[in-house]
Scaffold this motif. Structure first.
Motif, short mmCIF file in Angstrom:
data_model
loop_
_atom_site.label_atom_id
_atom_site.label_comp_id
_atom_site.label_asym_id
_atom_site.label_seq_id
_atom_site.Cartn_x
_atom_site.Cartn_y
_atom_site.Cartn_z
N LYS A 106 0.82 -1.20 0.00
CA LYS A 106 0.00 0.00 0.00
C LYS A 106 0.87 1.26 0.00
O LYS A 106 0.55 2.23 -0.70
CB LYS A 106 -0.94 -0.01 1.21
N VAL A 107 1.95 1.24 0.75
CA VAL A 107 2.87 2.40 0.74
C VAL A 107 3.45 2.59 -0.65
O VAL A 107 3.50 3.71 -1.18
CB VAL A 107 4.00 2.22 1.77
N GLN A 108 3.87 1.49 -1.27
CA GLN A 108 4.47 1.56 -2.60
C GLN A 108 3.47 2.09 -3.63
O GLN A 108 3.84 2.79 -4.58
CB GLN A 108 4.97 0.18 -3.02
N ALA A 109 2.19 1.79 -3.43
CA ALA A 109 1.15 2.21 -4.37
C ALA A 109 0.54 3.56 -4.02
O ALA A 109 -0.35 4.04 -4.73
CB ALA A 109 0.05 1.15 -4.42
N GLY A 110 0.99 4.15 -2.91
CA GLY A 110 0.48 5.46 -2.54
C GLY A 110 -0.82 5.41 -1.76
O GLY A 110 -1.51 6.43 -1.63
N LEU A 111 -1.18 4.24 -1.22
CA LEU A 111 -2.41 4.10 -0.44
C LEU A 111 -2.09 4.27 1.05
O LEU A 111 -0.99 3.98 1.50
CB LEU A 111 -3.05 2.73 -0.69
N GLU B 21 -4.51 1.64 10.24
CA GLU B 21 -4.01 0.38 10.80
C GLU B 21 -3.72 0.54 12.30
O GLU B 21 -3.24 1.59 12.74
CB GLU B 21 -2.74 -0.06 10.07
N PRO B 22 -4.02 -0.48 13.09
CA PRO B 22 -3.81 -0.39 14.55
C PRO B 22 -2.35 -0.59 14.94
O PRO B 22 -1.92 -1.71 15.24
CB PRO B 22 -4.69 -1.52 15.08
N VAL B 23 -1.57 0.45 14.91
CA VAL B 23 -0.14 0.36 15.25
C VAL B 23 0.11 1.04 16.59
O VAL B 23 -0.69 1.86 17.06
CB VAL B 23 0.73 1.01 14.16
N ARG C 139 7.83 8.17 -0.16
CA ARG C 139 6.82 8.50 -1.19
C ARG C 139 6.51 7.27 -2.03
O ARG C 139 7.35 6.40 -2.24
CB ARG C 139 7.35 9.62 -2.09
N ALA C 140 5.29 7.21 -2.55
CA ALA C 140 4.89 6.11 -3.41
C ALA C 140 5.69 6.09 -4.70
O ALA C 140 6.18 7.13 -5.16
CB ALA C 140 3.40 6.23 -3.74
N PHE C 141 5.83 4.91 -5.26
CA PHE C 141 6.41 4.67 -6.58
C PHE C 141 7.92 4.92 -6.66
O PHE C 141 8.49 4.89 -7.75
CB PHE C 141 5.69 5.50 -7.66
N ASN D 67 6.20 -1.12 11.64
CA ASN D 67 4.81 -0.71 11.49
C ASN D 67 4.66 0.80 11.55
O ASN D 67 3.81 1.38 10.87
CB ASN D 67 3.95 -1.37 12.56
N ALA D 68 5.49 1.45 12.36
CA ALA D 68 5.45 2.91 12.46
C ALA D 68 5.81 3.55 11.13
O ALA D 68 5.18 4.53 10.69
CB ALA D 68 6.40 3.39 13.56
N ILE D 69 6.82 3.00 10.46
CA ILE D 69 7.22 3.52 9.14
C ILE D 69 6.07 3.35 8.14
O ILE D 69 5.72 4.27 7.41
CB ILE D 69 8.47 2.78 8.63
N LEU D 70 5.50 2.14 8.12
CA LEU D 70 4.47 1.83 7.14
C LEU D 70 3.18 2.59 7.41
O LEU D 70 2.50 3.04 6.47
CB LEU D 70 4.21 0.32 7.13
#
Length: 332
Positions: A117-122, A127-129, A187-189, A257-260
């Motif tokens: 999702k991060v890679q796709a910009g979503l 999310e419960p982090v 950033r995505a992509f 998880n914090a990064i994502l």
């Protein structure tokens, strides 16, 4: 914390009194540094080491995912002390001897799904982090405030570089110069890790025993480190010290998880006004140099330097170049 002997603040030079009522002890990791457990408020304590002349410009080093302060080696910090800086390194929350975050009943998350999702910009914000990079940046800001520091030179590597960007954006009054090493805007992509380096997110140690964790650490550094500069004996020694000092695998998962969950930090990167140097190794397969080049384009007053042959680590071979380059940047 057990140490060979105990030093009261009055035993230190008077110049250390500027930090307030912090109980500094001789470091059990370095002959050049003193160590303290510093309460930064809101139930959070950080294990901090500092050394040099407190009257000199302060330089704070922020480490990356799952790393302890040992990432910033004693020899590297001694060279910065000799270059005229008061150096500070610390364990991020959830690592080393700093506070651990435990939230009962926190649901598990799908890490791979979050990566995609991060890679796709979503967004992963729902999310419960346990916490995000913004929370970790607040730790740094509160540390600076608690130690009564003036504007500091902030050096962040990998995840630490992301944290440093947020600090510089949200607290410009605290940051004089900014140095970002092999890091990203998330950033995505942007280019994903090479297959070999991506395996560091997937492959797990055979067990949590010291023997298997040390073996895994050596494999990890072989995958992400600078080709031709891996010191296996030294890597094994550091891995053993980290394991014996504090082994907390939950912390690594929660930091990832914090990064994502934080996703792109472009909104912070674009706000940075500090004099910024972006350093990236040409052989970094975990975060490709294009991540650093992109950062240097979007951060005002930023300059990019590609370091030939360096990977996602800091081998001693590069210490003299890094110290001189960073010192020159912070004196400009």
């Amino acid at each position: 914390m057990d140490t060979p002997f105990h030093v009261q603040p009055t035993d230190l030079p008077e110049s250390w009194q500027k930090f307030g009522q912090i109980d500094w002890q001789p470091s059990d990791l370095s002959e050049h540094l003193y160590q303290a457990i510093i309460d930064i408020g809101e139930g959070m304590s950080l294990c901090v080491e500092a050394g040099g002349n407190p009257k000199h410009p302060a330089m704070i080093f922020i480490t990356g995912l799952g790393s302890q302060m040992l990432f910033w080696s004693d020899k590297l910090l001694k060279q910065f002390i000799d270059a005229g800086y008061f150096v500070i390194r610390f364990d991020n929350r959830d690592t080393g001897l700093s506070s651990k975050i435990r939230i009962d009943g926190l649901p598990k998350v799908n890490t791979l799904k979050m990566m995609l999702k991060v890679q796709a910009g979503l967004s992963n914000r729902q999310e419960p982090v346990a916490y995000t990079l913004t929370d970790m940046a607040e730790d740094v800001a509160r540390l600076i405030k608690t130690m009564n520091l003036d504007k500091v030179n902030l050096v962040g590597a990998s995840m630490g570089g992301m944290i440093a960007q947020i600090v510089a954006a949200r607290y410009p009054k605290y940051v004089d110069n900014l140095v970002l090493m092999f890091t990203s805007s998330n950033r995505a992509f942007l280019r994903p890790p090479n297959p070999k380096q991506f395996m560091t997110f997937v492959r797990r140690p055979e067990s949590h025993s010291e023997r298997d964790m040390v073996r895994h650490s050596v494999w990890f550094m072989t995958a992400v480190g600078s080709p031709g500069h891996l010191d296996i004996k030294g890597t094994r020694a550091i891995a053993e010290k980290r394991y014996q000092r504090n082994f907390h695998p939950l912390g690594v998962a929660q930091q990832l998880n914090a990064i994502l969950a934080s996703g792109s930090i472009l909104r912070f990167s674009k706000q940075i006004r500090a004099n910024t140097l972006v350093l990236h190794g040409s052989k970094d397969g975990l975060l490709a140099p294009s991540h650093g080049k992109f950062l240097a384009k979007i951060i005002p007053n930023a300059r990019f330097e590609l370091i030939d042959g360096m990977g996602h680590d800091i081998p001693p071979y590069y210490y003299p170049y890094l110290v001189s380059t960073i010192a020159r940047h912070c004196q400009a």
